[in-house]
Write a protein that holds these residues in place. Structure first.
Motif, PDB file in Angstrom:
ATOM      1  N   GLY A  71       1.134   7.601  -6.483  1.00  7.16           N
ATOM      2  CA  GLY A  71       0.224   8.693  -6.822  1.00  7.16           C
ATOM      3  C   GLY A  71      -0.123   8.726  -8.292  1.00  7.16           C
ATOM      4  O   GLY A  71      -0.455   7.718  -8.885  1.00  7.16           O
ATOM      5  N   GLU A 128       1.733   1.870  -3.560  1.00  9.10           N
ATOM      6  CA  GLU A 128       0.580   2.405  -4.296  1.00  9.10           C
ATOM      7  C   GLU A 128       0.302   3.856  -3.923  1.00  9.10           C
ATOM      8  O   GLU A 128       0.041   4.694  -4.792  1.00  9.10           O
ATOM      9  CB  GLU A 128      -0.651   1.540  -4.026  1.00  9.10           C
ATOM     10  N   HIS A 129       0.364   4.155  -2.623  1.00  4.05           N
ATOM     11  CA  HIS A 129       0.039   5.514  -2.181  1.00  4.05           C
ATOM     12  C   HIS A 129       1.023   6.542  -2.728  1.00  4.05           C
ATOM     13  O   HIS A 129       0.613   7.581  -3.261  1.00  4.05           O
ATOM     14  CB  HIS A 129       0.015   5.594  -0.651  1.00  4.05           C
ATOM     15  N   ILE A 131      -2.185   9.410   7.020  1.00  2.00           N
ATOM     16  CA  ILE A 131      -2.561   8.609   5.848  1.00  2.00           C
ATOM     17  C   ILE A 131      -2.790   7.143   6.231  1.00  2.00           C
ATOM     18  O   ILE A 131      -2.669   6.239   5.419  1.00  2.00           O
ATOM     19  CB  ILE A 131      -1.520   8.724   4.709  1.00  2.00           C
ATOM     20  N   ARG A 132      -3.150   6.927   7.484  1.00  2.00           N
ATOM     21  CA  ARG A 132      -3.346   5.567   8.003  1.00  2.00           C
ATOM     22  C   ARG A 132      -4.262   4.730   7.117  1.00  2.00           C
ATOM     23  O   ARG A 132      -3.955   3.583   6.802  1.00  2.00           O
ATOM     24  CB  ARG A 132      -3.914   5.637   9.426  1.00  2.00           C
ATOM     25  N   GLU A 133      -5.398   5.286   6.716  1.00  2.00           N
ATOM     26  CA  GLU A 133      -6.369   4.528   5.907  1.00  2.00           C
ATOM     27  C   GLU A 133      -5.756   4.022   4.604  1.00  2.00           C
ATOM     28  O   GLU A 133      -6.133   2.972   4.112  1.00  2.00           O
ATOM     29  CB  GLU A 133      -7.596   5.376   5.602  1.00  2.00           C
ATOM     30  N   GLN A 134      -4.822   4.758   4.047  1.00  2.00           N
ATOM     31  CA  GLN A 134      -4.226   4.375   2.771  1.00  2.00           C
ATOM     32  C   GLN A 134      -3.061   3.397   2.909  1.00  2.00           C
ATOM     33  O   GLN A 134      -2.744   2.695   1.960  1.00  2.00           O
ATOM     34  CB  GLN A 134      -3.726   5.611   2.009  1.00  2.00           C
ATOM     35  N   VAL A 135      -2.409   3.338   4.082  1.00  2.00           N
ATOM     36  CA  VAL A 135      -1.179   2.550   4.177  1.00  2.00           C
ATOM     37  C   VAL A 135      -1.153   1.505   5.295  1.00  2.00           C
ATOM     38  O   VAL A 135      -0.170   0.782   5.440  1.00  2.00           O
ATOM     39  CB  VAL A 135       0.066   3.462   4.304  1.00  2.00           C
ATOM     40  N   GLU A 136      -2.217   1.391   6.063  1.00  2.00           N
ATOM     41  CA  GLU A 136      -2.217   0.444   7.177  1.00  2.00           C
ATOM     42  C   GLU A 136      -2.400  -0.994   6.708  1.00  2.00           C
ATOM     43  O   GLU A 136      -3.099  -1.270   5.728  1.00  2.00           O
ATOM     44  CB  GLU A 136      -3.330   0.772   8.172  1.00  2.00           C
ATOM     45  N   ARG A 137      -1.785  -1.889   7.441  1.00  2.00           N
ATOM     46  CA  ARG A 137      -2.005  -3.323   7.245  1.00  2.00           C
ATOM     47  C   ARG A 137      -2.905  -3.767   8.396  1.00  2.00           C
ATOM     48  O   ARG A 137      -2.425  -4.099   9.480  1.00  2.00           O
ATOM     49  CB  ARG A 137      -0.673  -4.068   7.277  1.00  2.00           C
ATOM     50  N   LYS A 170       0.829  -1.213   0.000  1.00  2.00           N
ATOM     51  CA  LYS A 170       0.000   0.000   0.000  1.00  2.00           C
ATOM     52  C   LYS A 170       0.863   1.262   0.000  1.00  2.00           C
ATOM     53  O   LYS A 170       0.476   2.278  -0.571  1.00  2.00           O
ATOM     54  CB  LYS A 170      -0.942   0.000   1.201  1.00  2.00           C
TER      55      LYS A 170
END
Length: 193
Positions: A35, A31-32, A158-164, A28
């Motif tokens: 951009g 991906e983030h 940006i937790r929602e975009q990169v958290e596992r 993630k």
């Protein structure tokens, strides 16, 4: 289209995850930060004890499979005058070398670390017309590095975009006293990061 290169200080990102209380999904992250551009390369820097066990090898293999170029250094142990053992392996030279030797292949460098030692290389890259984004967490980011960058990204934001999700940190699984193989040294409040 903007060409992007990603440089991840594994020990710093792991320490940030511990402070945040959740872990990062390295796919993630790719991906983030890709951009709207093209990802030139993604480097991941980590220390490993020698010999490397199967779990450590699987971690590095997984990163490689995701598309990272993984740079490793062996952990060195030393004992201080109080009998405390410290494990260290500095990968700063490898990070700076890759930042500078690949600069003709990217327009933007994304540097995941808060280590103030990278202030001067970031200034050099900006002087050469490169855009530099630093991503870390505020309490682990030196003022000088944050000031030198074009943009700062708070990883907590940006937790929602990169958290596992649902993944526990290795140190939580084995107990608080043990450190995972990819942490080079414990961070303390006195660290200039």
């Amino acid at each position: 289209m903007e060409r992007i290169a990603l440089f991840i200080d594994g020990a710093n990102v792991y320490a940030a995850a511990k402070r945040l209380g959740w872990n990062f999904d390295h796919r993630k992250i790719l991906e983030h930060f890709r951009g709207g551009g093209t990802l030139h390369n993604a480097f991941y820097y980590t220390a490993v004890p020698m010999p490397m066990d199967d779990k450590q090898k699987r971690f590095i293999d997984a990163l490689t499979y995701m598309g990272y170029t993984v740079r490793t250094r062996p952990l060195r142990e030393s004992t201080d005058e109080h009998g405390d053992t410290h494990r260290r392996a500095s990968l700063d030279i490898e990070i700076v070398t890759d930042l500078l030797t690949t600069e003709d292949r990217y327009d933007t460098a994304v540097l995941l670390t808060g280590d103030g030692d990278f202030e001067r290389p970031v200034e050099v890259l900006r002087a050469r017309g490169k855009r530099v984004i630093v991503a870390s967490i505020p309490e682990m980011t030196s003022y000088e590095l944050r000031n030198a960058a074009d943009e700062y990204v708070d990883l907590g934001a940006i937790r929602e975009q990169v958290e596992r999700p649902g993944y526990r940190l290795p140190s939580e699984q084995r107990g608080a006293d043990s450190r995972p193989f990819y942490v080079t040294a414990p961070l303390t409040d006195s660290d200039e990061r």
